[in-house]
Motif scaffolding. Structure first.
Motif: not given
Length: 97
Positions: A12-13, A15-17, A19
């Motif tokens: 998930l991290i 894939q994140a735009d 953080l």
């Protein structure tokens, strides 16, 4: 936490735009910045404000820009200088990677 949950969190991290890490004041203090929330740390960084008996919350406030803009700009200018001169400790590099 089990390995599957850690793998899912890592995916998930990845894939994140963006953080956002909220680390608190401890990382800055570990780098040598004063603890602005504590009276002693604040007054060590700003001895003149300490002699005037001012607290962090009295100076670091939007109201200060209206009440005493010179004080507010001076405070934040000094604070910016502290941040620019401070070398972050290794924990910041770990977060960045």
């Amino acid at each position: 936490m089990n390995a599957a949950a850690l793998d899912e969190a890592a995916a998930l991290i990845a894939q994140a735009d963006a953080l956002v890490v909220t680390a608190g004041a401890g990382m800055g203090v570990d780098s040598g910045l004063p603890d602005f929330r504590g009276r002693d740390g604040f007054w060590r960084a700003y001895p003149a404000l300490g002699r005037a008996g001012l607290q962090f919350t009295e100076v670091a406030s939007p109201d200060t820009f209206e009440r005493d803009p010179r004080l507010a700009w001076g405070f934040y200018g000094h604070r910016l200088g502290l941040y620019r001169r401070t070398v972050p400790h290794a924990g910041f590099a770990l977060l960045r990677r």
